[in-house]
Design an enzyme around this catalytic site. Structure first.
Site, PDB file in Angstrom:
ATOM      1  N   HIS A   1      56.006  68.555  37.897  1.00 40.69           N
ATOM      2  CA  HIS A   1      56.751  69.179  38.994  1.00 40.69           C
ATOM      3  C   HIS A   1      56.699  68.318  40.265  1.00 40.69           C
ATOM      4  O   HIS A   1      56.468  67.113  40.190  1.00 40.69           O
ATOM      5  CB  HIS A   1      56.268  70.610  39.214  1.00 40.69           C
ATOM      6  CG  HIS A   1      56.213  71.397  37.944  1.00 40.69           C
ATOM      7  ND1 HIS A   1      57.349  71.814  37.265  1.00 40.69           N
ATOM      8  CD2 HIS A   1      55.157  71.812  37.187  1.00 40.69           C
ATOM      9  CE1 HIS A   1      57.001  72.460  36.163  1.00 40.69           C
ATOM     10  NE2 HIS A   1      55.678  72.473  36.084  1.00 40.69           N
TER      11      HIS A   1
ATOM     12  N   GLU B   1      50.844  74.429  41.521  1.00 38.75           N
ATOM     13  CA  GLU B   1      50.608  73.567  40.353  1.00 38.75           C
ATOM     14  C   GLU B   1      50.903  72.109  40.689  1.00 38.75           C
ATOM     15  O   GLU B   1      50.165  71.203  40.264  1.00 38.75           O
ATOM     16  CB  GLU B   1      51.479  74.022  39.189  1.00 38.75           C
ATOM     17  CG  GLU B   1      51.346  73.161  37.940  1.00 38.75           C
ATOM     18  CD  GLU B   1      52.339  73.520  36.855  1.00 38.75           C
ATOM     19  OE1 GLU B   1      52.305  72.876  35.791  1.00 38.75           O
ATOM     20  OE2 GLU B   1      53.166  74.439  37.062  1.00 38.75           O
TER      21      GLU B   1
ATOM     22  N   HIS C   1      49.672  69.268  33.720  1.00 32.12           N
ATOM     23  CA  HIS C   1      50.209  70.558  34.132  1.00 32.12           C
ATOM     24  C   HIS C   1      49.090  71.592  34.217  1.00 32.12           C
ATOM     25  O   HIS C   1      47.948  71.351  33.813  1.00 32.12           O
ATOM     26  CB  HIS C   1      51.254  71.053  33.121  1.00 32.12           C
ATOM     27  CG  HIS C   1      52.553  70.320  33.182  1.00 32.12           C
ATOM     28  ND1 HIS C   1      53.633  70.778  33.897  1.00 32.12           N
ATOM     29  CD2 HIS C   1      52.934  69.142  32.620  1.00 32.12           C
ATOM     30  CE1 HIS C   1      54.638  69.920  33.773  1.00 32.12           C
ATOM     31  NE2 HIS C   1      54.234  68.917  33.003  1.00 32.12           N
TER      32      HIS C   1
ATOM     33  N   GLU D   1      48.011  71.272  29.525  1.00 32.81           N
ATOM     34  CA  GLU D   1      47.935  72.442  30.402  1.00 32.81           C
ATOM     35  C   GLU D   1      46.449  72.692  30.635  1.00 32.81           C
ATOM     36  O   GLU D   1      45.732  73.139  29.738  1.00 32.81           O
ATOM     37  CB  GLU D   1      48.586  73.656  29.733  1.00 32.81           C
ATOM     38  CG  GLU D   1      50.066  73.487  29.427  1.00 32.81           C
ATOM     39  CD  GLU D   1      50.954  73.750  30.630  1.00 32.81           C
ATOM     40  OE1 GLU D   1      50.415  74.003  31.733  1.00 32.81           O
ATOM     41  OE2 GLU D   1      52.183  73.711  30.471  1.00 32.81           O
TER      42      GLU D   1
END
Length: 305
Positions: free
Chosen positions: A95, A132, A187, A269
């Site tokens: 992101h 995040e 992430h 993740e």
């Protein structure tokens, strides 16, 4: 969290769980640490101080692959010689902290090989508003220091140097253009309270249009398995109790960053930002240091064979 848009504010609604909840096996760590998987061996990578400004990827028009770290006098300071000298690692911080300011731009559809998806999303956040995208940049910077200290050439897909993105297809192209030996997309997830732990996402076998992962499925699984083992050992975190059946590994065919890659690549993740216990870890600087060490150790083990 790959490509589920949640504005990084304390009042953001909790995203729906992406997959059915599955019970985690207590034997998962043992599975990850089997000698045959080589996930828990190797030498711990130690951080060393960096001098000068960080190398970055270009804001547009493809990657800017830095081969050395600028010294204080502006001259190029070569990376130290080490066991990873001659190897290239691309780190993809998930992101962008400014994506929420450019919702129209990141909503643009791009080809992901198996269809089309948004260019990017905002990512998720903790209930207290820790985004995040800030987490992923922090871990990426720590990883860069560790891997460069081992002699690797490290390229970031971006370094908080552009207003939004990169789009998911561009992120894949940056790794491809760098001819990376390994690419890791960092992430954190945004699932329901009580869903805890980390998981590593591996590319599925895809042969669809522009996407062909047939050459990267096996090496990516090797890379992901080693990262999972070392991440568990470094952080003390257990594999996800809601994705991957307790193995810490998940396979997906709906992520353009994997589908469009021609080099070994995985996503990790690191935990669930919407669970208070996991959020306490993800917001801890000392835990982020251990997370970076675990991921970097896994990459180093993979590259050393």
């Amino acid at each position: 969290m790959p490509y589920t848009s949640v504005p990084p504010t304390p009042s953001a609604a909790r995203p729906a769980v992406r997959r059915p909840v599955r019970a985690a096996g207590l034997t998962a760590l043992a599975v990850l640490c089997l000698p045959a998987l080589a996930g828990c061996g190797g030498t711990e990578v130690k951080a060393q101080p960096r001098a000068g400004a960080p190398a970055t990827a270009a804001p547009s028009g493809g990657p800017k692959a830095a081969t050395s770290t600028p010294a204080a006098d502006g001259s190029a300071k070569p990376s130290p010689e080490g066991p990873l000298t001659g190897r290239t690692v691309v780190i993809d911080p998930g992101h962008n902290p400014h994506n929420h300011e450019h919702t129209r731009e990141i909503a643009r559809q791009v080809d992901i090989g198996t269809g089309h998806k948004e260019c990017d999303t905002t990512g998720t956040s903790t209930d207290a508003g820790y985004a995040e995208a800030r987490f992923t940049l922090d871990v990426a910077h720590r990883m860069r220091d560790l891997l460069e200290a081992e002699g690797a050439k490290v390229v970031l897909t971006y370094d908080d140097d552009r207003p939004y993105g990169p789009c998911v297809d561009e992120r894949a192209r940056i790794g491809n253009a760098a001819k990376a030996d390994a690419v890791v997309s960092v992430h954190a997830d945004g699932s329901a309270v009580g869903n805890r732990g980390f998981h590593v996402i591996l590319p599925a076998l895809v042969r669809d249009g522009a996407a062909d992962t047939s050459r990267i499925v096996a090496p990516s699984r090797d890379l992901g398995t080693r990262i999972a083992g070392r991440f568990a050992a470094a952080t003390g975190s257990a594999p996800s109790n809601y994705i991957g059946g307790g193995t810490g590994l998940d396979v997906r065919d709906d992520l353009g960053g994997l589908n469009m890659s021609t080099v070994a690549k995985v996503f990790i993740e690191c935990g669930n930002m919407r669970d208070p216990k996991d959020a306490a870890l993800l917001t801890s600087a000392s835990w982020r240091r251990r997370a970076a060490e675990g991921i970097s150790d896994g990459i180093a083990l993979y590259l050393k064979g």
